[in-house]
Design a protein around this motif. Structure first.
Motif, mmCIF file in Angstrom:
data_model
loop_
_atom_site.group_PDB
_atom_site.id
_atom_site.type_symbol
_atom_site.label_atom_id
_atom_site.label_comp_id
_atom_site.label_asym_id
_atom_site.label_seq_id
_atom_site.Cartn_x
_atom_site.Cartn_y
_atom_site.Cartn_z
ATOM 1 N N PRO A 45 4.858 24.793 33.318
ATOM 2 C CA PRO A 45 5.081 24.843 31.860
ATOM 3 C C PRO A 45 6.463 24.313 31.488
ATOM 4 O O PRO A 45 7.444 24.584 32.173
ATOM 5 N N SER A 46 6.515 23.578 30.378
ATOM 6 C CA SER A 46 7.793 23.005 29.954
ATOM 7 C C SER A 46 8.735 24.058 29.388
ATOM 8 O O SER A 46 9.948 23.896 29.445
ATOM 9 N N HIS A 47 8.173 25.136 28.810
ATOM 10 C CA HIS A 47 8.989 26.178 28.199
ATOM 11 C C HIS A 47 8.094 27.389 27.955
ATOM 12 O O HIS A 47 6.874 27.322 28.135
ATOM 13 N N PHE A 48 8.686 28.506 27.584
ATOM 14 C CA PHE A 48 7.890 29.678 27.227
ATOM 15 C C PHE A 48 7.128 29.373 25.949
ATOM 16 O O PHE A 48 7.692 28.903 24.972
ATOM 17 N N GLN A 49 5.841 29.663 25.934
ATOM 18 C CA GLN A 49 4.974 29.213 24.852
ATOM 19 C C GLN A 49 3.713 30.058 24.797
ATOM 20 O O GLN A 49 3.384 30.774 25.742
ATOM 21 N N THR A 50 3.005 29.952 23.672
ATOM 22 C CA THR A 50 1.671 30.511 23.537
ATOM 23 C C THR A 50 0.697 29.370 23.794
ATOM 24 O O THR A 50 0.630 28.431 22.996
ATOM 25 N N ALA A 51 -0.039 29.405 24.889
ATOM 26 C CA ALA A 51 -0.836 28.229 25.261
ATOM 27 C C ALA A 51 -2.053 28.625 26.068
ATOM 28 O O ALA A 51 -1.986 29.497 26.939
ATOM 29 N N THR A 52 -3.167 27.948 25.792
ATOM 30 C CA THR A 52 -4.389 28.099 26.584
ATOM 31 C C THR A 52 -4.407 27.036 27.670
ATOM 32 O O THR A 52 -4.263 25.842 27.385
ATOM 33 N N LEU A 53 -4.588 27.459 28.906
ATOM 34 C CA LEU A 53 -4.643 26.539 30.039
ATOM 35 C C LEU A 53 -6.083 26.150 30.345
ATOM 36 O O LEU A 53 -6.419 24.963 30.418
ATOM 37 N N VAL A 54 -6.952 27.148 30.533
ATOM 38 C CA VAL A 54 -8.362 26.907 30.859
ATOM 39 C C VAL A 54 -9.212 27.866 30.037
ATOM 40 O O VAL A 54 -8.850 29.039 29.878
ATOM 41 N N ALA A 55 -10.330 27.353 29.518
ATOM 42 C CA ALA A 55 -11.234 28.186 28.719
ATOM 43 C C ALA A 55 -12.675 27.842 29.056
ATOM 44 O O ALA A 55 -12.995 26.708 29.406
#
Length: 581
Positions: free
Chosen positions: A416-426
């Protein structure tokens, strides 16, 4: 700092301890006895208390954030030092165990001593701190502008920062929960660029300079046409920078770091550093280019200090890898294929808009939007680069859960480039072309699996900042299900191996071969769900992932701990020019 200034600083430090409720009854009695018999100290406390009220009004506009339900900016475990926590009795979002009043007092102690060092005395406190807030009519040329925004989530500040070229005012609080923001500061004889990386917060001084409250910032004076340096106010210290300097500064809880990337800096502390050899008696540390200094303090006393090599990978959003490049070996590829996933994508080659499944002729991942391939042939990976881009994701054309009747596992490498709210796999029912009119977007979501990075832009029950989230939902839908959170903060700008497994009713989450959590979650995966990578939905670019991803595999069975450990050990990292932190 002369003897009188040191005595006044020490008194203010003790006053802060009393204000925070951390002093004993005897310590409180001693402080108030000193205060009652010394008009100079009474004047000092009255002045600071008056300006504290101003600062309270400035800072406490962020307090309503937790109550609003929009975000919960409480920092999770930090890999760099002691885990910051939120006060049990306040909604304040600064990552320590103190309340708004005592935080304001602590910041004002630093500002007060800063004014004394500048020769302004107590009378110069408000001017040097940039308080009270300037009204729009008082702005002098709008010297500070936001010039770039990337994936930003803002705190509940005075107003929204809604785009590039947004002007900021003296005394304004800038609170960035996620993402990157670039500020351009123009003065009569110097220019600076300041990059903030969330979570971070600054107060703009009367000169437009950022007074760091917490977080990471990168300050660049190299574009300045003048030979004049500047001085930055940090928590309980000041950093004097030479012209042409470039410096990364980090402050979290009781730990501060300065990484001098170019130029020269002098760190002048407001702490008792008598136990540290390389800090002078007056609390000064010289930091030349290429070197760093980290300091841990407690109630004004330095407890730890260390010098080292400057690490640009801690601050530079363009240089995302600080822990080394990922080297996928033939041993890793063989180990994964031996475990017989139903789908394995090595992301080596994009063919006719698809990444081919290496295990069978279906479940190929179609690319939508701008995703780059990086790395040398034979060792490439996906790059979800940091920029303001539209929807971008990978998805299967057919339902993958039709081949997963029971147990399953999801495995990949991520940086990850930075701390974030992100979905990786769904796993989800595709939404494109199926949206009904006048339907709330949330009601369209139909997920059976989510593997995500938690951030600050979700409700408490949905996200935990800086923690991996593994959600299993059966039947699929937009609410409910079983969610497992990692018990440690994930890293940023470092490759890490992630595995989520479900065996009957037992869910487990592994990072770098170590199990970081497990829970009971009954019910099998439902059929009819497609795989999607890189954001929450194919129809809405929400929870977009920024960073790099590689070696994704999906299994129709669980993976045992020995297999997971073997896979993790089969990949190496090749260190680049950036030091490993």
């Amino acid at each position: 700092m002369d003897k009188q200034e040191r005595e006044e600083y020490e008194f203010l430090r003790q006053w802060l301890v009393v204000c925070d409720g951390q002093a004993s009854a005897d310590e409180e009695a001693e402080l108030f006895a000193r205060l009652a018999g010394d008009e100079r100290l009474q004047e000092l406390v009255a002045s600071v208390a008056q300006d504290q009220a101003i600062l309270d009004r400035c800072l406490t506009e962020s307090v309503g954030l937790a109550a609003s339900g929009k975000a919960r900016p409480v920092l999770a475990d930090s890999p760099r030092g002691k885990a910051p926590t939120a006060s049990a009795t306040t909604s304040w979002n600064y990552p320590t165990a103190i309340g708004v009043g005592s935080l304001a007092a602590m910041l004002l102690i630093g500002l007060t001593l800063g004014s004394w060092m500048s020769g302004g005395g107590v009378d110069g406190l408000v001017a040097n701190a940039g308080l009270p807030m300037a009204s729009p009519a008082e702005d002098q040329g709008q010297r500070v502008h936001v010039t770039r925004l990337s994936n930003c989530v803002w705190g509940a500040g005075r107003r929204a920062i809604d785009g590039a070229n947004t002007p900021l005012r003296d005394g304004e609080v800038v609170e960035l929960l996620e993402g990157f923001a670039l500020l351009k500061i123009e003065s009569d004889d110097w220019n600076a660029e300041v990059q903030l990386e969330g979570p971070a917060a600054v107060v703009l001084s009367a000169e437009g300079l950022p007074i760091l409250r917490y977080g990471n910032m990168l300050v660049d004076l190299t574009a300045s046409p003048s030979s004049r340096g500047i001085t930055l106010d940090l928590p309980l210290s000041r950093l004097h920078l030479s012209a042409g300097a470039k410096v990364g500064v980090s402050s979290l809880d009781n730990r501060s770091e300065v990484h001098m990337l170019q130029g020269y800096g002098t760190l002048e502390g407001l702490w008792d550093s008598s136990r540290i050899d390389f800090i002078s008696e007056s609390g000064v540390v010289q930091i030349p280019a290429g070197e760093s200094c980290s300091i841990v303090s407690s109630q004004g006393v330095v407890t730890e200090a260390e010098r080292g090599e400057a690490n640009p990978g801690l601050f530079d959003s363009d240089g995302l890898i600080r822990g080394g490049n990922l080297l996928v070996t033939s041993a890793y590829t063989s180990a994964v294929k031996k475990s017989e996933p139903i789908a394995y994508w090595d992301f080596e080659k994009l063919e006719q808009g698809e990444f081919r499944n290496q295990m069978q002729d279906k479940f190929h991942l179609k690319q939508t939007g701008d995703i780059r391939l990086k790395g040398l042939p034979g060792n490439r990976h996906l790059d979800f680069f940091v920029d303001d881009v539209g929807s971008r994701y990978l998805s299967t054309a057919e339902p993958i859960t039709d081949d997963i009747p029971g147990d399953y596992a999801v495995e990949f490498w991520v940086n990850p480039s930075h701390f974030q709210t992100a979905t990786l796999v769904a796993f989800l029912v595709p939404e494109l072309g199926k949206q009904a009119k006048n339907v709330v977007p949330r009601d369209r979501s139909n997920h059976g699996l989510l593997v995500e990075f938690g951030g600050y832009s979700g409700d408490d029950h949905v996200m935990r900042p800086q923690k991996l989230r593994f959600l299993h939902r059966s039947p699929s839908g937009s609410v409910g299900g079983f969610q497992l959170f990692a018990n440690h903060t994930h890293a940023i700008r470092e490759w890490q191996h992630v595995v989520c497994t479900k065996e009957q009713d037992l869910m487990r989450l592994y990072v770098n071969g170590e199990r970081l959590g497990q829970m009971r979650g009954w019910r099998p995966q439902v059929a009819g769900l497609h795989a999607l990578v890189g954001q929450m939905s194919d129809a809405r670019h929400e929870r977009m992932f920024f960073g790099q991803l590689d070696e994704l595999a999906i299994y129709d069975r669980t993976l045992d701990p020995d297999e997971i450990e073997a896979h993790y050990r089969a990949v190496a990292t090749v260190k680049g020019t950036v030091s490993v932190y």
